[in-house]
Design a protein around this motif. Structure first.
Motif, short mmCIF file in Angstrom:
data_model
loop_
_atom_site.label_atom_id
_atom_site.label_comp_id
_atom_site.label_asym_id
_atom_site.label_seq_id
_atom_site.Cartn_x
_atom_site.Cartn_y
_atom_site.Cartn_z
N HIS A 343 0.75 -1.13 0.20
CA HIS A 343 -0.14 -0.08 -0.15
C HIS A 343 0.89 1.12 -0.13
CE1 HIS A 343 -3.49 2.41 2.16
NE2 HIS A 343 -3.06 3.16 1.04
N GLU A 413 -5.98 2.03 -4.21
CA GLU A 413 -6.63 2.29 -3.16
C GLU A 413 -8.15 2.62 -3.45
OE1 GLU A 413 -6.61 3.92 1.45
OE2 GLU A 413 -5.23 4.69 0.00
N GLY A 467 -8.03 -1.52 4.04
CA GLY A 467 -6.74 -0.70 4.42
C GLY A 467 -7.36 0.21 5.69
N HIS A 468 -6.37 0.61 6.60
CA HIS A 468 -6.56 1.38 7.85
C HIS A 468 -8.06 1.02 8.37
CE1 HIS A 468 -8.06 4.66 5.32
NE2 HIS A 468 -6.89 4.57 4.90
N GLU A 499 -5.61 -4.65 7.13
CA GLU A 499 -4.12 -4.11 7.05
C GLU A 499 -3.80 -3.79 8.29
OE1 GLU A 499 -2.46 -0.69 3.92
OE2 GLU A 499 -3.92 0.37 5.38
N ASN A 501 -1.72 -0.71 9.26
CA ASN A 501 -1.36 0.67 8.49
C ASN A 501 -0.21 1.25 9.52
OD1 ASN A 501 -1.26 3.60 7.92
ND2 ASN A 501 -2.83 2.85 6.24
N ASP A 527 1.33 -2.79 6.15
CA ASP A 527 1.81 -1.62 4.88
C ASP A 527 2.11 -0.25 5.57
OD1 ASP A 527 1.01 -3.75 3.08
OD2 ASP A 527 -0.92 -3.10 3.29
N ASP A 529 1.53 2.53 3.66
CA ASP A 529 0.64 3.47 3.14
C ASP A 529 1.48 4.89 2.90
OD1 ASP A 529 -1.49 5.23 2.27
OD2 ASP A 529 -2.44 5.15 4.49
#
Length: 575
Positions: A343, A413, A467-468, A499, A501, A527, A529
């Motif tokens: 990411h 994303e 993600g997050h 994830e 993050n 990841d 980010d």
């Protein structure tokens, strides 16, 4: 010490806020915000640049470059000082409250003469905000929650801020003659997401040179305590550093004592008592004769207690003692296990660095593979189009394997909409190697709706990573209200990774949620980010959080060989 880049970033962000508060043009505020991020993420030290060099940084034009040069030369910027003078200090304090923006802060001051956090809390209790335009009962609830978050985080700093300060201190003290060991301990060594203060330990035969040196460091702004056994200072950034010096033959015992949480240390001392021993920061002693039986290394101390060495990130009394006694401690994931970052962003959307430079930097970290995942079109401010992403894909393919054989994955994303929908139709998403999907807005849709929203994203056959997942920002925004156990179960069922993050203000998922998700059988991706080259190094914070969640390399999909990773990304589908 704070990087000049970080100082300038904070100044330009403050100026953007001041512009917004005083009703300035929105585009101007956004320009300063963008320049702030660009300078904060710029790898070189901006204090060595002149105006021409500064203008080579994306988003930095002539006017902003001149202000940066003025600040670096004088420590002040005239127009910033003038804007500050127009706004009461209390209003500037109000905008630090999570969920309260600059326009609402100014409205509160102009309409209700509120200029402090306490006055605002009292006004909400008296229901004085509800009649103001743009406010209401829900706004009051959000602001109260923001005040609670701010008060809760007061006195605690982000892991990354503490780490930078600690590593500076350790580097300086390690140079002093007579230093045999020097390291940070405490909650920082346990990689907690926020830290109250920094514990530093030195092994040496004389303590005075180190105690004196700490008080004289350029970063020290205040001496709290200066003694032979302990010295405490506060840095210019407000971080408290506590230094202790132990004799070299007690180094292991000191590190064990000053690293573990209170609960962990109680457990180890209890084990010692049952073995007829006494454990302290000076060593492990025979309770009757007083003979020291272990102290030089942590391994030695733990072994004498009948335990293996326990990774610092596990020392929270969450089952690590029992697992150690059974010989079942996990081999937690490390940075060396990570084969690639899944990411990251470039300057095609909100990143600061061109694709080619991000790829080269990732290859320099020794990755086997690396994913580029710029934002999809539903985040309208990013102005993504089909043509832009397809053109990027061609560039990614042309760079594949050209840096030490590192393979490139072209991803995106996606934005998870209020109903769980994502950008782009299924046919278009087939062309991506992987898709990260995340919530970026509509955070307060309600528990049931948010749960369904995330579950529906997991069930999308093209979504590989959430993600997050909670969207939290430490000290600024709480995680969304959702039945996370249902979401974790959906991830395990659908083959969708969660994830971790590594952005220091996110560390999302947090360690407690990771432990729960692992019990459901979910997989994870650690990841960064990253939006710039320096942020690729944030990986360490994500890995530390993964360790606190007891994750092994097998739990983390970006430790896997590329072939195994690609099988996971297919989610058992056939196109």
């Amino acid at each position: 010490m704070v990087r000049p880049n970080d100082e300038v970033e904070a100044l330009l962000q403050e100026y953007a806020d001041l512009i917004a508060i005083t009703g300035g043009e929105a585009f101007k505020a956004r320009a300063y915000e963008k320049a702030a991020r660009a300078i904060g993420g710029y790898p070189a030290d901006v204090s060595h640049l002149d105006a021409a060099g500064l203008k080579e940084i994306p988003g930095v034009g002539t006017s902003i470059a001149e202000k940066v040069v003025e600040y670096l030369r004088t420590g002040h910027v005239t127009v910033v000082d003038e804007r500050r003078a127009r706004i009461p200090a209390g209003v500037r304090q109000l905008i630090t409250i999570p969920t309260l923006g600059p326009k609402k802060a100014m409205a509160l001051y102009e309409n209700l003469h509120i200029s402090s956090v306490n006055e605002l809390a009292d006004a909400i209790t008296a229901e004085k905000l509800r009649d103001l335009r743009g406010f209401g009962e829900k706004t009051e609830e959000n602001i109260l929650h923001g005040i609670a978050l701010m008060r809760q985080s007061r006195g605690r700093i982000l892991l990354s801020t503490a780490m930078e300060a600690a590593e500076d201190v350790v580097a300086e003290l390690s140079r002093i003659p007579g230093c045999e060991h020097c390291a940070y301990a405490g909650s920082l060594r346990r990689m907690k997401e926020t830290v109250g203060d920094i514990d530093v330990l030195v092994a040496a035969r004389r303590s005075a040179p180190f105690m004196d040196a700490l008080t004289e460091l350029p970063s020290t702004a205040e001496v709290i305590v200066h003694g032979g056994k302990k010295t405490s200072v506060r840095t210019a950034e407000g971080v408290q550093v506590d230094l202790r010096v132990v004799r070299p033959d007690a180094w292991g015992a000191g590190m064990q004592y000053f690293t573990g949480s209170k609960a962990h240390n109680i457990r180890t001392r209890t084990i010692a008592v049952h073995l007829g021993l006494k454990l302290s920061e000076y060593g492990l002693f025979d309770a009757d004769g007083g003979e020291r039986v272990a102290s030089r290394s942590e391994d030695e101390v733990y072994a004498r207690l009948g335990l293996p060495w326990i990774p610092p990130t596990l020392r929270e009394d969450r089952g690590e003692i029992e697992a150690g006694l059974r010989g079942e401690l996990p081999r937690v994931v490390t940075e060396r296990d990570i084969r690639g970052d899944l990411h990251t962003h470039t300057d095609l959307t909100d990143g600061l660095t061109p694709l080619e430079e991000m790829v080269a930097a990732a290859a320099g970290r020794g990755y086997a593979y690396y994913a580029v995942t710029d934002h999809a079109p539903n985040l309208y401010m990013q102005r993504m189009t089909d043509e832009k992403i397809l053109a990027q894909r061609e560039r990614v393919r042309s760079l594949d394997g050209r840096h030490h054989g590192m393979r490139l994955l072209h991803g995106t994303e996606l934005n998870i909409g209020p109903g769980g929908e994502v950008d782009w139709p299924d046919a278009f998403l087939q062309g991506f190697d992987l898709c990260v999907a995340a919530v970026h807005s509509h955070f307060n849709v309600g528990r049931r709706a948010m749960t369904r929203r995330l579950v529906r994203a997991c069930e999308n056959p093209r979504v590989n990573v959430i993600g997050h997942p909670t969207t939290r920002l430490l000290g600024k925004r709480p995680g969304v209200d959702a039945d996370l156990d249902e979401v974790f179960a959906a991830c395990a069922r659908t083959g969708t990774a969660l994830e971790i993050n590594a952005q220091p203000d996110r560390l999302d998922l947090g360690d407690e949620d990771i432990l729960r998700a692992k019990d459901h059988g979910a997989r994870f991706a650690v990841d960064t980010d990253a939006h710039s080259i320096p942020q690729l190094a944030y990986l360490r914070y994500g890995v530390g959080t993964a360790q606190r969640g007891w994750l092994t390399p097998d739990d983390v999909i970006n430790t896997w060989p590329l072939r195994r990773l690609r099988r996971f990304l297919r989610k058992d589908r056939t196109d």
